[in-house]
Design an enzyme around this catalytic site. Sequence first.
Site, PDB file in Angstrom:
ATOM      1  N   ASP A 169       0.865  -1.183   0.000  1.00 52.66           N
ATOM      2  CA  ASP A 169       0.000   0.000   0.000  1.00 52.66           C
ATOM      3  C   ASP A 169       0.900   1.231   0.000  1.00 52.66           C
ATOM      4  O   ASP A 169       2.123   1.114   0.069  1.00 52.66           O
ATOM      5  CB  ASP A 169      -0.971  -0.034   1.181  1.00 52.66           C
ATOM      6  CG  ASP A 169      -0.260   0.093   2.523  1.00 52.66           C
ATOM      7  OD1 ASP A 169       0.978   0.142   2.540  1.00 52.66           O
ATOM      8  OD2 ASP A 169      -0.966   0.135   3.542  1.00 52.66           O
ATOM      9  N   CYS A 196     -13.061 -29.247   4.443  1.00 54.18           N
ATOM     10  CA  CYS A 196     -11.996 -28.259   4.242  1.00 54.18           C
ATOM     11  C   CYS A 196     -10.650 -28.986   4.186  1.00 54.18           C
ATOM     12  O   CYS A 196     -10.393 -29.881   4.989  1.00 54.18           O
ATOM     13  CB  CYS A 196     -12.005 -27.225   5.363  1.00 54.18           C
ATOM     14  SG  CYS A 196     -10.628 -26.063   5.270  1.00 54.18           S
ATOM     15  N   CYS A 226      -7.619 -27.611   4.600  1.00 51.81           N
ATOM     16  CA  CYS A 226      -6.507 -26.892   5.235  1.00 51.81           C
ATOM     17  C   CYS A 226      -5.820 -27.798   6.264  1.00 51.81           C
ATOM     18  O   CYS A 226      -6.362 -28.832   6.651  1.00 51.81           O
ATOM     19  CB  CYS A 226      -6.995 -25.599   5.884  1.00 51.81           C
ATOM     20  SG  CYS A 226      -7.666 -25.791   7.542  1.00 51.81           S
ATOM     21  N   ASP A 280      -8.468  -7.206  -0.182  1.00 47.13           N
ATOM     22  CA  ASP A 280      -7.565  -7.520   0.930  1.00 47.13           C
ATOM     23  C   ASP A 280      -8.293  -7.152   2.200  1.00 47.13           C
ATOM     24  O   ASP A 280      -9.122  -6.230   2.200  1.00 47.13           O
ATOM     25  CB  ASP A 280      -6.267  -6.699   0.860  1.00 47.13           C
ATOM     26  CG  ASP A 280      -6.460  -5.299   1.387  1.00 47.13           C
ATOM     27  OD1 ASP A 280      -7.023  -4.457   0.658  1.00 47.13           O
ATOM     28  OD2 ASP A 280      -6.091  -5.032   2.549  1.00 47.13           O
ATOM     29  N   CYS A 323      -7.972 -28.472   9.438  1.00 45.30           N
ATOM     30  CA  CYS A 323      -9.133 -29.360   9.266  1.00 45.30           C
ATOM     31  C   CYS A 323      -8.733 -30.788   8.887  1.00 45.30           C
ATOM     32  O   CYS A 323      -9.448 -31.732   9.206  1.00 45.30           O
ATOM     33  CB  CYS A 323     -10.083 -28.774   8.233  1.00 45.30           C
ATOM     34  SG  CYS A 323     -10.843 -27.249   8.820  1.00 45.30           S
ATOM     35  N   GLY A 355     -11.170   4.262   0.385  1.00 48.43           N
ATOM     36  CA  GLY A 355     -12.039   5.050   1.258  1.00 48.43           C
ATOM     37  C   GLY A 355     -13.358   4.392   1.565  1.00 48.43           C
ATOM     38  O   GLY A 355     -14.307   5.058   1.971  1.00 48.43           O
ATOM     39  N   HIS A 359      -6.701 -21.786   8.778  1.00 49.78           N
ATOM     40  CA  HIS A 359      -8.008 -22.195   8.260  1.00 49.78           C
ATOM     41  C   HIS A 359      -8.722 -21.010   7.599  1.00 49.78           C
ATOM     42  O   HIS A 359      -9.249 -21.134   6.490  1.00 49.78           O
ATOM     43  CB  HIS A 359      -8.901 -22.774   9.359  1.00 49.78           C
ATOM     44  CG  HIS A 359     -10.326 -22.885   8.914  1.00 49.78           C
ATOM     45  ND1 HIS A 359     -10.792 -23.913   8.130  1.00 49.78           N
ATOM     46  CD2 HIS A 359     -11.375 -22.014   9.045  1.00 49.78           C
ATOM     47  CE1 HIS A 359     -12.060 -23.695   7.821  1.00 49.78           C
ATOM     48  NE2 HIS A 359     -12.440 -22.553   8.365  1.00 49.78           N
TER      49      HIS A 359
END
Length: 377
Positions: free
Chosen positions: A89, A309, A311, A271, A314, A221, A340
């Site tokens: 940023d 899931c 991940c 994001d 999981c 914004g 996760h």
Amino acid sequence: MYELITKDGRAKRGRLTTVHGVIETPVFMNVGTVAAIKGAVSTVDLHEIGTQVELSNTYHLHVRTGDKLIKRLGGLHKFMNWDRPILTDSGGFQVFSLSSLRKIKEEGVTFRSHIDGRKIFMGPEESMQIQSNLGSTIAMAFDECPNSKASRDYVRPSVERTTRWLKRCKVEMDRLNSLPDTVNPKQMLFGINQGAIYDDIRIQHAQEIAEMDLDGYAVGGLAVGETAEEMYHVLDVTVPHLPDNKPTYLMGVGTPANIIEGVYRGIDFFDCVYPSRNGRHGHVYTHHGKKNLFNAKYELDTRPIEEGCQCEACRNYSRAYVRHLLKAKEMLGMRLCVMHNLYFYNHMMEEIREAIEAHHYEEFRKQFLADLETPDD
Ligand SMILES: [Zn+2]
């Protein structure tokens, strides 16, 4: 280079090719504020959970450890050992929200560091120089992010100055990219649309920056105090004025529902700190809404956080165990929840891309939002 692969209504399915690899959009960027995802998640983990883009904060890295030092170490990619795209940023948002005693002038902003109180000046040129030192894949233009409740009389001159700052950013970025010792001479620049909740200011600004042929366009914004309906309205009126053949980015957004709605309105990049921040507090995302693992009902629950899931959390551990780790304040509990949540967000983007490709995004959106509102335990 951005390729618009297909559209379904306003929803875009795109591909941005960069020096650090290809980004399939819509995409969620995983926020690593100070070059690390909070919750003890490493860049090795990021590969594991399907991260396409990591996002780091210019302001934070400038005040600690310093972008000049990171440049001497070969830039941010080498420093944190991440070879895929990074977006930085501009520092503007933190300058305006975190620092005290700030003073805005045409040249830029003078403020005090929130770490040690020292006085710092940052304008468009300084922001570009810092981001060039970091060598990110995509740099964001330096802008002022006015409060969403700011008056029209405040917002109009602020947005006009943001346009003048954007022009200065572009000139400075071109100069930096041409220097022999630049970390990433192919660094891209995204401009940022502002205008609070005033349709006419948003539209006029979008049209002005669209003419500048930037690498991408963000809507900034938002998610700073306005309602979700106000945010969706701003997207409805603004995004059609940004070029279709460039990526669009909705900054700092948001919940799974916000992202589904943003994609519906033509956004490519997102994001947000929610998945990592909530994960650190034991709040986990599922297709049936957010669960608080501290809840006593999970004490004997041997199911994974979300069934199906893939991940690391999981595939290996039960809700009961993760809950125990969180209660015992073991770092692993926090880490598993963050892993996760980021996996959930990255995987959700995959589902979104598939739905757009199959041209049934409208049905997908309705079903996804309905499921989020229907708890399964
Ligand atoms: Zn999981």
